[in-house]
Design a protein around this motif. Structure first.
Motif, PDB file in Angstrom:
ATOM      1  N   LEU A 148       7.056   7.518   3.507  1.00 45.52           N
ATOM      2  CA  LEU A 148       7.729   6.985   4.693  1.00 45.52           C
ATOM      3  C   LEU A 148       7.821   8.042   5.789  1.00 45.52           C
ATOM      4  CD1 LEU A 148       9.181   4.551   5.929  1.00 45.52           C
ATOM      5  CD2 LEU A 148      11.307   5.478   5.022  1.00 45.52           C
ATOM      6  N   MET A 149       8.166   9.256   5.431  1.00 46.17           N
ATOM      7  CA  MET A 149       8.235  10.335   6.425  1.00 46.17           C
ATOM      8  C   MET A 149       6.852  10.618   7.021  1.00 46.17           C
ATOM      9  SD  MET A 149      11.242  11.266   6.930  1.00 46.17           S
ATOM     10  CE  MET A 149      12.251   9.917   6.394  1.00 46.17           C
ATOM     11  N   LEU A 150       5.830  10.554   6.204  1.00 44.50           N
ATOM     12  CA  LEU A 150       4.478  10.761   6.716  1.00 44.50           C
ATOM     13  C   LEU A 150       4.065   9.624   7.650  1.00 44.50           C
ATOM     14  CD1 LEU A 150       2.648  12.094   3.531  1.00 44.50           C
ATOM     15  CD2 LEU A 150       3.202  13.379   5.611  1.00 44.50           C
ATOM     16  N   ARG A 151       4.456   8.412   7.323  1.00 42.44           N
ATOM     17  CA  ARG A 151       4.128   7.268   8.186  1.00 42.44           C
ATOM     18  C   ARG A 151       4.876   7.340   9.513  1.00 42.44           C
ATOM     19  NH1 ARG A 151       0.385   3.983   6.488  1.00 42.44           N
ATOM     20  NH2 ARG A 151       0.299   3.435   4.304  1.00 42.44           N
ATOM     21  N   LEU A 156      -3.389   8.712   5.524  1.00 39.37           N
ATOM     22  CA  LEU A 156      -2.281   8.323   4.645  1.00 39.37           C
ATOM     23  C   LEU A 156      -2.735   7.304   3.610  1.00 39.37           C
ATOM     24  CD1 LEU A 156       0.658   8.032   7.167  1.00 39.37           C
ATOM     25  CD2 LEU A 156       0.225   9.825   5.498  1.00 39.37           C
ATOM     26  N   ASN A 157      -3.591   6.399   4.010  1.00 35.07           N
ATOM     27  CA  ASN A 157      -4.111   5.426   3.050  1.00 35.07           C
ATOM     28  C   ASN A 157      -4.944   6.126   1.981  1.00 35.07           C
ATOM     29  OD1 ASN A 157      -2.891   3.404   4.512  1.00 35.07           O
ATOM     30  ND2 ASN A 157      -4.731   2.907   5.650  1.00 35.07           N
ATOM     31  N   TYR A 158      -5.717   7.117   2.389  1.00 42.95           N
ATOM     32  CA  TYR A 158      -6.511   7.879   1.429  1.00 42.95           C
ATOM     33  C   TYR A 158      -5.603   8.645   0.474  1.00 42.95           C
ATOM     34  CZ  TYR A 158     -10.057  11.002  -0.423  1.00 42.95           C
ATOM     35  OH  TYR A 158     -10.879  11.688  -1.262  1.00 42.95           O
ATOM     36  N   ILE A 159      -4.556   9.281   1.007  1.00 45.90           N
ATOM     37  CA  ILE A 159      -3.590  10.005   0.169  1.00 45.90           C
ATOM     38  C   ILE A 159      -2.941   9.041  -0.821  1.00 45.90           C
ATOM     39  CG2 ILE A 159      -1.355  11.180   0.198  1.00 45.90           C
ATOM     40  CD1 ILE A 159      -2.250  12.473   2.845  1.00 45.90           C
ATOM     41  N   GLY A 160      -2.578   7.866  -0.345  1.00 44.18           N
ATOM     42  CA  GLY A 160      -1.981   6.876  -1.228  1.00 44.18           C
ATOM     43  C   GLY A 160      -2.934   6.422  -2.324  1.00 44.18           C
ATOM     44  N   GLY A 161      -4.221   6.425  -2.025  1.00 43.84           N
ATOM     45  CA  GLY A 161      -5.199   6.001  -3.013  1.00 43.84           C
ATOM     46  C   GLY A 161      -5.493   7.044  -4.075  1.00 43.84           C
ATOM     47  N   ILE A 162      -5.394   8.326  -3.727  1.00 44.69           N
ATOM     48  CA  ILE A 162      -5.771   9.363  -4.696  1.00 44.69           C
ATOM     49  C   ILE A 162      -4.578   9.951  -5.443  1.00 44.69           C
ATOM     50  CG2 ILE A 162      -7.865   9.986  -3.454  1.00 44.69           C
ATOM     51  CD1 ILE A 162      -6.372  12.473  -2.439  1.00 44.69           C
ATOM     52  N   ARG A 175       2.920   4.306  -6.817  1.00 46.25           N
ATOM     53  CA  ARG A 175       2.763   2.906  -7.221  1.00 46.25           C
ATOM     54  C   ARG A 175       2.427   2.073  -5.998  1.00 46.25           C
ATOM     55  NH1 ARG A 175       8.199   1.588  -9.733  1.00 46.25           N
ATOM     56  NH2 ARG A 175       7.415  -0.485  -9.262  1.00 46.25           N
ATOM     57  N   TRP A 176       1.656   1.026  -6.179  1.00 43.13           N
ATOM     58  CA  TRP A 176       1.230   0.240  -5.025  1.00 43.13           C
ATOM     59  C   TRP A 176       2.400  -0.477  -4.378  1.00 43.13           C
ATOM     60  CZ3 TRP A 176       1.589  -5.013  -4.457  1.00 43.13           C
ATOM     61  CH2 TRP A 176       1.847  -5.766  -5.598  1.00 43.13           C
ATOM     62  N   GLU A 177       3.419  -0.853  -5.145  1.00 33.47           N
ATOM     63  CA  GLU A 177       4.605  -1.494  -4.564  1.00 33.47           C
ATOM     64  C   GLU A 177       5.319  -0.532  -3.610  1.00 33.47           C
ATOM     65  OE1 GLU A 177       4.253  -1.183  -7.914  1.00 33.47           O
ATOM     66  OE2 GLU A 177       4.102  -3.205  -8.733  1.00 33.47           O
ATOM     67  N   THR A 178       5.437   0.709  -4.022  1.00 37.89           N
ATOM     68  CA  THR A 178       6.068   1.729  -3.178  1.00 37.89           C
ATOM     69  C   THR A 178       5.227   1.971  -1.938  1.00 37.89           C
ATOM     70  OG1 THR A 178       6.973   2.767  -5.149  1.00 37.89           O
ATOM     71  CG2 THR A 178       6.968   4.080  -3.144  1.00 37.89           C
ATOM     72  N   PHE A 179       3.921   2.030  -2.113  1.00 33.97           N
ATOM     73  CA  PHE A 179       3.024   2.249  -0.981  1.00 33.97           C
ATOM     74  C   PHE A 179       3.153   1.118   0.037  1.00 33.97           C
ATOM     75  CE2 PHE A 179      -1.128   1.753   1.060  1.00 33.97           C
ATOM     76  CZ  PHE A 179      -1.249   2.995   1.641  1.00 33.97           C
ATOM     77  N   VAL A 180       3.229  -0.122  -0.432  1.00 28.83           N
ATOM     78  CA  VAL A 180       3.355  -1.266   0.472  1.00 28.83           C
ATOM     79  C   VAL A 180       4.702  -1.224   1.199  1.00 28.83           C
ATOM     80  CG1 VAL A 180       3.540  -3.786   0.549  1.00 28.83           C
ATOM     81  CG2 VAL A 180       1.733  -2.715  -0.789  1.00 28.83           C
ATOM     82  N   LEU A 181       5.754  -0.826   0.508  1.00 23.06           N
ATOM     83  CA  LEU A 181       7.067  -0.737   1.150  1.00 23.06           C
ATOM     84  C   LEU A 181       7.103   0.310   2.253  1.00 23.06           C
ATOM     85  CD1 LEU A 181       9.519  -1.114  -1.860  1.00 23.06           C
ATOM     86  CD2 LEU A 181       9.101  -2.748  -0.021  1.00 23.06           C
TER      87      LEU A 181
END
Length: 80
Positions: free
Chosen positions: A16-19, A29-35, A39-45
């Motif tokens: 969230l701070m990065l976003r 950020l999407n790449y960081i979230g992928g590697i 959890r995908w639920e946290t990423f979506v939130l």
């Protein structure tokens, strides 16, 4: 590894701070979230973090449109 550990412990807060930082591109950020192990639920939130900049962009666009429309109609009435 340090990034992965930080996201594993405080995934929502870190993402969230990065976003909210306007200087980090969303693709990164999407790449960081992928590697990482987030959890995908946290990423979506964390997509909530996109809203402040998007709202600011919409307000600035609407204000600019209003100013252009208002200034051109004012100029037309004062020149008549």
């Amino acid at each position: 590894r340090p990034v992965d550990r930080a996201i594993d412990r405080n995934g929502f807060r870190v993402m969230l701070m990065l976003r909210l930082c306007p200087f980090i591109p969303f693709n990164a950020l999407n790449y960081i979230g992928g590697i990482t192990a987030i959890r995908w639920e946290t990423f979506v939130l964390t997509l909530v973090g996109i809203l402040p900049l998007q709202i600011l962009t919409v307000v600035m666009g609407a204000t600019a449109d209003f100013l252009v429309t208002h200034s051109s109609s004012t100029a037309a009435t004062t020149n008549s």
